[in-house]
Scaffold this motif. Structure first.
Motif, mmCIF file in Angstrom:
data_model
loop_
_atom_site.group_PDB
_atom_site.id
_atom_site.type_symbol
_atom_site.label_atom_id
_atom_site.label_comp_id
_atom_site.label_asym_id
_atom_site.label_seq_id
_atom_site.Cartn_x
_atom_site.Cartn_y
_atom_site.Cartn_z
ATOM 1 N N ALA A 183 13.764 1.158 -9.154
ATOM 2 C CA ALA A 183 15.098 0.712 -8.739
ATOM 3 C C ALA A 183 15.081 0.062 -7.352
ATOM 4 C CB ALA A 183 16.072 1.889 -8.750
ATOM 5 N N VAL A 184 13.943 0.156 -6.669
ATOM 6 C CA VAL A 184 13.836 -0.451 -5.339
ATOM 7 C C VAL A 184 13.326 -1.882 -5.512
ATOM 8 C CG1 VAL A 184 12.791 -0.274 -3.064
ATOM 9 C CG2 VAL A 184 13.399 1.803 -4.330
ATOM 10 N N VAL A 185 14.218 -2.833 -5.453
ATOM 11 C CA VAL A 185 13.896 -4.229 -5.748
ATOM 12 C C VAL A 185 14.350 -5.100 -4.580
ATOM 13 C CG1 VAL A 185 14.236 -6.133 -7.376
ATOM 14 C CG2 VAL A 185 14.266 -3.772 -8.208
ATOM 15 N N ALA A 186 13.497 -6.033 -4.191
ATOM 16 C CA ALA A 186 13.835 -6.926 -3.082
ATOM 17 C C ALA A 186 14.999 -7.839 -3.472
ATOM 18 C CB ALA A 186 12.615 -7.755 -2.700
ATOM 19 N N ASP A 187 15.780 -8.247 -2.481
ATOM 20 C CA ASP A 187 16.859 -9.207 -2.712
ATOM 21 C C ASP A 187 16.264 -10.526 -3.205
ATOM 22 O OD1 ASP A 187 18.600 -7.317 -1.770
ATOM 23 O OD2 ASP A 187 18.839 -8.222 0.225
ATOM 24 N N PRO A 188 17.086 -11.370 -3.828
ATOM 25 C CA PRO A 188 16.583 -12.676 -4.278
ATOM 26 C C PRO A 188 15.949 -13.449 -3.115
ATOM 27 C CG PRO A 188 18.762 -12.273 -5.186
ATOM 28 C CD PRO A 188 18.484 -11.148 -4.236
ATOM 29 N N GLY A 189 14.802 -14.044 -3.384
ATOM 30 C CA GLY A 189 14.115 -14.805 -2.343
ATOM 31 C C GLY A 189 13.370 -13.932 -1.349
ATOM 32 N N HIS A 190 13.350 -12.636 -1.595
ATOM 33 C CA HIS A 190 12.710 -11.700 -0.671
ATOM 34 C C HIS A 190 11.560 -10.971 -1.357
ATOM 35 C CE1 HIS A 190 16.309 -12.562 1.597
ATOM 36 N NE2 HIS A 190 15.891 -11.830 2.605
ATOM 37 N N ARG A 191 10.768 -10.293 -0.558
ATOM 38 C CA ARG A 191 9.687 -9.453 -1.061
ATOM 39 C C ARG A 191 9.688 -8.147 -0.293
ATOM 40 N NH1 ARG A 191 9.928 -13.101 -3.923
ATOM 41 N NH2 ARG A 191 8.301 -14.467 -4.775
ATOM 42 N N LEU A 192 9.034 -7.162 -0.909
ATOM 43 C CA LEU A 192 8.731 -5.916 -0.211
ATOM 44 C C LEU A 192 7.256 -5.955 0.171
ATOM 45 C CD1 LEU A 192 10.496 -3.466 -2.698
ATOM 46 C CD2 LEU A 192 11.369 -4.194 -0.464
ATOM 47 N N VAL A 193 6.989 -5.731 1.437
ATOM 48 C CA VAL A 193 5.605 -5.552 1.854
ATOM 49 C C VAL A 193 5.392 -4.046 2.006
ATOM 50 C CG1 VAL A 193 3.849 -6.053 3.577
ATOM 51 C CG2 VAL A 193 5.551 -7.796 2.978
ATOM 52 N N VAL A 194 4.613 -3.489 1.114
ATOM 53 C CA VAL A 194 4.394 -2.044 1.055
ATOM 54 C C VAL A 194 2.993 -1.756 1.577
ATOM 55 C CG1 VAL A 194 4.308 -0.020 -0.450
ATOM 56 C CG2 VAL A 194 5.897 -1.893 -0.974
ATOM 57 N N ALA A 195 2.909 -0.930 2.602
ATOM 58 C CA ALA A 195 1.597 -0.626 3.182
ATOM 59 C C ALA A 195 1.427 0.878 3.282
ATOM 60 C CB ALA A 195 1.468 -1.253 4.565
ATOM 61 N N ASP A 196 0.345 1.383 2.715
ATOM 62 C CA ASP A 196 0.076 2.813 2.868
ATOM 63 C C ASP A 196 -1.345 3.026 3.356
ATOM 64 O OD1 ASP A 196 -0.788 2.181 0.016
ATOM 65 O OD2 ASP A 196 -1.589 4.204 0.290
ATOM 66 N N ALA A 197 -1.475 4.038 4.188
ATOM 67 C CA ALA A 197 -2.785 4.370 4.752
ATOM 68 C C ALA A 197 -3.515 5.258 3.766
ATOM 69 C CB ALA A 197 -2.612 5.079 6.089
ATOM 70 N N GLY A 198 -4.661 4.819 3.336
ATOM 71 C CA GLY A 198 -5.398 5.592 2.343
ATOM 72 C C GLY A 198 -6.171 6.729 2.976
ATOM 73 N N GLN A 199 -6.057 7.919 2.391
ATOM 74 C CA GLN A 199 -6.868 9.068 2.824
ATOM 75 C C GLN A 199 -6.773 9.273 4.328
ATOM 76 O OE1 GLN A 199 -10.422 7.301 1.264
ATOM 77 N NE2 GLN A 199 -10.182 8.301 -0.752
ATOM 78 N N LEU A 200 -5.534 9.245 4.812
ATOM 79 C CA LEU A 200 -5.321 9.284 6.263
ATOM 80 C C LEU A 200 -5.850 10.579 6.898
ATOM 81 C CD1 LEU A 200 -4.155 8.147 8.850
ATOM 82 C CD2 LEU A 200 -1.902 8.970 8.163
ATOM 83 N N GLU A 201 -5.526 11.718 6.281
ATOM 84 C CA GLU A 201 -5.863 12.979 6.951
ATOM 85 C C GLU A 201 -7.364 13.236 7.075
ATOM 86 O OE1 GLU A 201 -3.304 16.175 5.697
ATOM 87 O OE2 GLU A 201 -1.587 15.207 6.646
ATOM 88 N N PRO A 202 -8.162 13.021 6.020
ATOM 89 C CA PRO A 202 -9.599 13.187 6.237
ATOM 90 C C PRO A 202 -10.171 12.192 7.250
ATOM 91 C CG PRO A 202 -9.118 12.435 3.994
ATOM 92 C CD PRO A 202 -7.827 12.831 4.608
ATOM 93 N N ARG A 203 -9.602 11.006 7.319
ATOM 94 C CA ARG A 203 -10.065 10.045 8.320
ATOM 95 C C ARG A 203 -9.713 10.522 9.725
ATOM 96 N NH1 ARG A 203 -11.653 5.326 5.782
ATOM 97 N NH2 ARG A 203 -11.235 5.443 3.543
ATOM 98 N N VAL A 204 -8.529 11.131 9.841
ATOM 99 C CA VAL A 204 -8.155 11.702 11.134
ATOM 100 C C VAL A 204 -9.124 12.806 11.532
ATOM 101 C CG1 VAL A 204 -6.407 13.178 12.220
ATOM 102 C CG2 VAL A 204 -5.724 11.064 11.074
ATOM 103 N N LEU A 205 -9.493 13.628 10.555
ATOM 104 C CA LEU A 205 -10.459 14.694 10.851
ATOM 105 C C LEU A 205 -11.781 14.098 11.334
ATOM 106 C CD1 LEU A 205 -11.535 17.556 10.905
ATOM 107 C CD2 LEU A 205 -11.867 17.435 8.425
ATOM 108 N N ALA A 206 -12.217 13.025 10.691
ATOM 109 C CA ALA A 206 -13.473 12.385 11.101
ATOM 110 C C ALA A 206 -13.375 11.874 12.536
ATOM 111 C CB ALA A 206 -13.793 11.240 10.137
ATOM 112 N N ALA A 207 -12.249 11.205 12.840
ATOM 113 C CA ALA A 207 -12.108 10.618 14.176
ATOM 114 C C ALA A 207 -11.944 11.696 15.243
ATOM 115 C CB ALA A 207 -10.918 9.660 14.195
#
Length: 556
Positions: free
Chosen positions: A324-348
């Motif tokens: 149901a989350v749809v961009a307005d006409p002429g628009h887009r959604l740029v969706v960005a998610d950080a993959g495997q954030l927590e184990p990477r945080v542990l590494a850093a």
DNA sequence: CGCCACGGCGCC
DNA sequence: AAAGGGCGCCGTGGCG
């Protein structure tokens, strides 16, 4: 030196006062009054973009935007900063409003953060804009004094640069939260409606239970041979027992292993009734207006620094409903998610050489499996999650032992945090957010090892909390820094691109289609900046998976 | 009646 | 021997 400007809106109308400050909080002169505060703030933002200092962003910024102010780049939120500093100083559970902070400076009794109550016991209406200051106190004088005190306290901490960064990021997050709450997430009521109808059948009149749920309940009664209310776990447990199925709970994962016709029906009922109750037609009418879902974000609402929301359950939107989350006409959604954030945080955080090697561009768990688990990705994941969450037995025990021998620095970090918690201590994130201290009752029960009050289980439980806190809170800092950087990167792109959603390690920008590539680049730049700011020269990679879509459900 | 704890489940 | 973190929200069921 960055200039700061203290902001105090008038209690009524659209006027207010401004006072320029130096970085350490010293006033440059007397406050100046303006009849149209929003206009003057906007003018100064264009001219010099100072860091705006106010008692609380959720009130002051919303107040300004209501009166036509332009978007502002930076602020210092006294209440959020106070909360961080109280933690730094080990003074947990103290009220954190401007009024409370001022009372501490003045050596007066501290007002509670809860709504103020009059002599009749009723909450005092419209007291919020005074931030629990006593009637005689000048809000500008209090704001200036508390801000200067906070700058001193930041400088007095163990890592002033980190705390300064944390305060700036938390405050920037508060700006973004106000903006996102007002802009809202695009939400197509018609798509939502079609989805509900396809799952539950036509919408019943008057908020009644959809026919399909009634039918499933009837089917359950037949399969179990007795009348039951499927919304009552207690009733279902005993009904299953009488049908010869012994369950320790009615949780889905347990029902899935049960071979009985009622189990499948029950699972289907739970799935559908949840959607109806939590995100059905009633939810949509309560929360979606003019094509937007507008949740109220609560910055710092979780002790780890994650955000919470008030109402609408914005951080728990079922994947199914993302259609149901749809961009307005002429628009887009740029969706960005950080993959495997927590184990990477542990590494850093730990600098563990092996885990850092695994935390490259690709799948961290697969790399881990390659290194230490003969390619068994599932075991690698179970082990690493157990290390971060504190599971030690069951199917996690063996993989954990492997991790401990192969990635000793990473395991040492989480286990040290757990021991600190078990002993009643506090732990800190990378930038210096502090875990809450256990309650006095906890310390009494868990503190003495051989007395009758000994409670090892409570100690272990608190250890799991502090173990995870270090990771979760640092991950939240990375995400907050990323959000703040992205917000700044989007500014030169003009008023089109808007942050519309933020969920722990994921961000959504609604943008005119032609700017989507520029937004994607901004996302990448923001992720890089977050890594640099929080971890410096680490070799750990924090990939942001970016999708340009028209519909949120397609971003996977 | 409202308030609260609890089971359960959605998200991360 | 076993021992999984953080939230918000729904309905139930016990309480005053």
């Amino acid at each position: 030196m960055t200039q700061r400007t203290a902001v105090v809106p008038d209690p009524v109308g659209s006027g207010g006062r401004l006072l320029s400050l130096t970085e350490d909080g010293t006033p440059a002169g007397p406050p100046q009054a303006y009849a149209d505060l929003a206009a003057e703030v906007s003018r100064r933002e264009r001219e010099s973009a100072p860091r705006w200092v106010w008692a609380a962003t959720d009130e002051a910024y919303a107040w300004l935007l209501d009166r036509g102010a332009q978007r502002l780049a930076r602020c210092h939120d006294v209440k959020l900063v106070e909360s961080l500093l109280l933690g730094q100083e080990g003074r947990h559970r103290r009220p954190r409003s401007l009024g409370a902070a001022w009372a501490r400076l003045e050596g007066r009794p501290e007002p509670e953060d809860s709504p103020e109550h009059g002599a009749d016991g009723q909450p005092v209406l419209f007291a919020a804009d005074r931030h629990h200051l006593p009637p005689a106190a000048d809000p500008m004088a209090a704001l200036v004094a508390v801000h200067a005190g906070q700058q001193e306290r930041i400088a007095a901490g163990e890592h002033p640069d980190r705390m300064r960064l944390l305060c700036a990021a938390e405050s920037a997050g508060a700006l973004a939260a106000v903006e996102m709450g007002r802009d809202g997430l695009p939400w197509r009521a018609d798509v939502h409606d079609r989805l509900l109808t396809s799952l539950l059948g036509p919408r019943p009149a008057g908020g009644a239970r959809p026919m399909l749920l009634g039918e499933l309940a009837l089917g359950l009664q037949e399969a179990l041979g007795r009348p039951v209310n499927p919304d009552s776990p207690a009733q279902m447990l005993s009904a299953f027992a009488r049908a010869g199925v012994r369950l320790s709970s009615t949780r889905s994962h347990e029902l899935r292993r049960v071979d009985h016709p009622a189990a499948a029906l029950f699972l289907r009922y739970k799935e559908l009734s949840r959607i109806h109750a939590a995100h059905g037609w009633a939810w949509r009418e309560a929360w979606v207006r003019d094509g937007r879902f507008r949740p109220e974000y609560v910055v710092g609402g979780v002790v780890s620094g994650r955000w919470a929301t008030r109402g609408g359950g914005a951080l728990q939107i079922p994947r199914l409903l993302r259609a149901a989350v749809v961009a307005d006409p002429g628009h887009r959604l740029v969706v960005a998610d950080a993959g495997q954030l927590e184990p990477r945080v542990l590494a850093a955080l730990s600098g563990d050489a092996g885990l850092t090697r695994a935390a490259g561009d690709g799948d961290l768990y697969a790399a881990l499996a390659q290194d230490a688990f003969a390619g068994d990705r599932a075991r690698a994941k179970v082990g690493l999650l157990a290390a971060m969450y504190g599971q030690t037995g069951g199917e996690a025990a063996a993989p954990l032992a492997v991790l401990r021998s192969r990635f000793p620095a990473a395991l040492a970090l989480v286990e040290a945090a757990a021991r600190t918690g078990e002993a009643g201590g506090i732990v800190r994130s990378r930038l210096g957010r502090t875990s809450p201290a256990p309650s006095a009752e906890w310390l009494r029960d868990a503190g003495d090892d051989d007395g009758p009050g000994t409670d090892r289980r409570a100690a272990r439980s608190w250890g799991r909390f502090t173990r995870n806190f270090v990771i979760q809170a640092t991950a939240a800092e990375w995400a907050l820094a990323m959000l703040a950087a992205l917000r700044r990167e989007l500014t030169p792109l003009g008023p089109g691109p808007r942050l519309v959603f933020f969920q722990h390690d994921e961000v959504v920008v609604h943008t005119p289609a032609e700017l989507a590539p520029a937004v994607s680049s901004a996302v990448t730049a923001a992720g890089d900046e977050a890594r640099r700011l929080i971890f410096g020269p680490t070799r750990v990679v924090f990939p942001l998976h970016t999708h340009v879509v028209e519909c949120y459900a397609d971003a996977k």
